[in-house]
Design a protein around this motif. Structure first.
Motif, PDB file in Angstrom:
ATOM      1  N   SER A 115       0.848  -1.185   0.000  1.00 42.86           N
ATOM      2  CA  SER A 115       0.000   0.000   0.000  1.00 42.86           C
ATOM      3  C   SER A 115       0.880   1.231   0.000  1.00 42.86           C
ATOM      4  O   SER A 115       1.969   1.229   0.581  1.00 42.86           O
ATOM      5  CB  SER A 115      -0.908   0.036   1.241  1.00 42.86           C
ATOM      6  OG  SER A 115      -1.698   1.215   1.252  1.00 42.86           O
ATOM      7  N   GLU A 134       0.104  -4.568   4.611  1.00 42.31           N
ATOM      8  CA  GLU A 134      -0.924  -5.297   3.865  1.00 42.31           C
ATOM      9  C   GLU A 134      -0.660  -6.791   3.974  1.00 42.31           C
ATOM     10  O   GLU A 134       0.491  -7.226   4.093  1.00 42.31           O
ATOM     11  CB  GLU A 134      -0.894  -4.810   2.414  1.00 42.31           C
ATOM     12  CG  GLU A 134      -1.900  -5.471   1.479  1.00 42.31           C
ATOM     13  CD  GLU A 134      -1.355  -6.752   0.855  1.00 42.31           C
ATOM     14  OE1 GLU A 134      -2.173  -7.615   0.520  1.00 42.31           O
ATOM     15  OE2 GLU A 134      -0.114  -6.879   0.738  1.00 42.31           O
ATOM     16  N   GLY A 159      -1.492  -1.664  -4.789  1.00 40.80           N
ATOM     17  CA  GLY A 159      -1.689  -1.788  -3.354  1.00 40.80           C
ATOM     18  C   GLY A 159      -3.096  -1.403  -2.938  1.00 40.80           C
ATOM     19  O   GLY A 159      -3.960  -1.084  -3.765  1.00 40.80           O
ATOM     20  N   LEU A 160      -3.306  -1.415  -1.637  1.00 37.81           N
ATOM     21  CA  LEU A 160      -4.638  -1.141  -1.105  1.00 37.81           C
ATOM     22  C   LEU A 160      -5.145   0.245  -1.498  1.00 37.81           C
ATOM     23  O   LEU A 160      -6.355   0.438  -1.667  1.00 37.81           O
ATOM     24  CB  LEU A 160      -4.627  -1.256   0.418  1.00 37.81           C
ATOM     25  CG  LEU A 160      -4.230  -2.612   1.004  1.00 37.81           C
ATOM     26  CD1 LEU A 160      -4.188  -2.527   2.523  1.00 37.81           C
ATOM     27  CD2 LEU A 160      -5.189  -3.712   0.558  1.00 37.81           C
ATOM     28  N   ASN A 161      -4.237   1.215  -1.630  1.00 40.05           N
ATOM     29  CA  ASN A 161      -4.671   2.557  -2.010  1.00 40.05           C
ATOM     30  C   ASN A 161      -5.381   2.552  -3.358  1.00 40.05           C
ATOM     31  O   ASN A 161      -6.259   3.365  -3.621  1.00 40.05           O
ATOM     32  CB  ASN A 161      -3.477   3.511  -2.053  1.00 40.05           C
ATOM     33  CG  ASN A 161      -2.414   3.061  -3.027  1.00 40.05           C
ATOM     34  OD1 ASN A 161      -1.722   2.065  -2.793  1.00 40.05           O
ATOM     35  ND2 ASN A 161      -2.273   3.767  -4.132  1.00 40.05           N
TER      36      ASN A 161
END
Length: 326
Positions: free
Chosen positions: A163, A174, A198-200
């Protein structure tokens, strides 16, 4: 020409959709699937990859089991299985019995292990191959350590993990990266072009009720299975994270290969934290260049969620699904 791809995964609800998208779209040539422990044990993730391929009528793609745990063993206090999200099977939600009857999927497990299948596929294909890891990076790091010469056969590595912001398993880390930070460190430092979703980025593609309704409207065996998977996935994300709709992380890697315009990318230096008391497994992404380190990855940032879901719905429509067994 289609992009030749090896999908390294740990199915997992979102990995299942990555398999469907990679198999359905003509822009991707899915050469092989390798599995790793992550969302569930490697035995279960391998079975789940076979289940998904059977249910979607995907044939001729070898599936091989890989690492059962991280390169250097388990880290104290780190939970390596995401049972709280994906359930005891790793693909909870559907009743798989109508699809397979009393037996196992007809889609076989390849007799080779994941490392052998990776090596054979990379050396046997006429062009360099794109690796798409959507689970812990143990298999890919093992390949890089054992066969460094084969980096010339890898076009790029497009991964889901990490992330540019906060984590989801610890405040900093993560899940995929935290499962094997040393493996992730090897991958980001290997010299092969790396693209990180990533999570973003992946938190921007959530399976809303409207999305689920679009899948349900297809009215096929596969679409019903997908609705059941997403319904379960939504329930655990609501319970664990309080999300109103679950993010479908892993297929964003494949969607990017199909249509690079769906996600904006920035180049940045990425380092994996290996020793921090509170931050082990974090991906430290230098978006502002303050470290002076040379960029070693492309980072997914803004996502066209509508375009992403159009690809997913079309993939499920195209595949249709295998008839249920009596």
């Amino acid at each position: 020409m289609p992009v030749p791809v090896i999908l390294d995964c740990d199915p997992g609800h979102d990995d299942a959709f990555a398999i469907l998208l990679a198999a359905a779209h003509p822009s991707v040539d899915l050469l092989a699937i390798t599995t790793v422990a992550g969302n569930q044990s490697v035995e279960k993730t391998t079975l789940n990859a076979r289940r998904v391929c059977e249910a979607a009528g995907i044939r001729g793609v070898p599936i091989a089991a890989g690492a059962a745990g991280p390169l250097h063993g388990r880290s104290e206090g780190v939970q390596l299985l995401a049972e709280n999200i994906h359930g005891g099977s790793g693909l909870d939600g559907p009743d798989w019995r109508p699809t397979f009857g009393a037996g196992e999927p007809a889609v076989p497990q390849d007799p080779r292990d994941a490392l052998a299948l990776l090596v054979d596929t990379l050396t046997g294909h006429p062009a360099p191959v794109t690796l798409v890891p959507t689970g812990p990076l143990t298999n890919i790091a093992t390949l890089l350590l054992a066969y460094p010469r084969l980096t010339a056969r890898i076009e790029r590595i497009v991964l889901m993990g990490g992330s540019a912001e906060r984590g989801n398993t610890t405040p900093a880390a993560e899940f995929n990266i935290l499962c094997d930070p040393e493996a992730a460190d090897i991958v980001f430092g290997c010299g092969v072009p790396v693209t990180m979703f990533g999570l973003n980025a992946t938190h921007q593609v959530r399976a809303t009720p409207e999305v689920v309704a679009r899948l349900a409207a297809l009215g096929t065996p596969l679409s019903r299975l997908c609705v059941e998977l997403l319904t379960y996935f939504a329930s655990t994300y609501r319970e664990v994270y309080g999300f109103d709709a679950p993010p479908l992380h892993d297929p964003l890697t494949v969607a990017h290969l199909i249509d690079p315009s769906l996600v904006s990318l920035v180049r940045a230096a990425v380092r994996v934290e290996l020793t921090g008391t509170w931050t082990r497994g974090a991906t430290v992404v230098d978006l502002d260049g303050v470290t002076g380190l040379a960029p070693n990855a492309e980072i997914g940032m803004e996502v066209d969620a509508g375009g992403f879901w159009d690809l997913i719905v079309e993939a499920v429509r195209v595949l249709g699904g295998a008839p249920e067994r009596p």
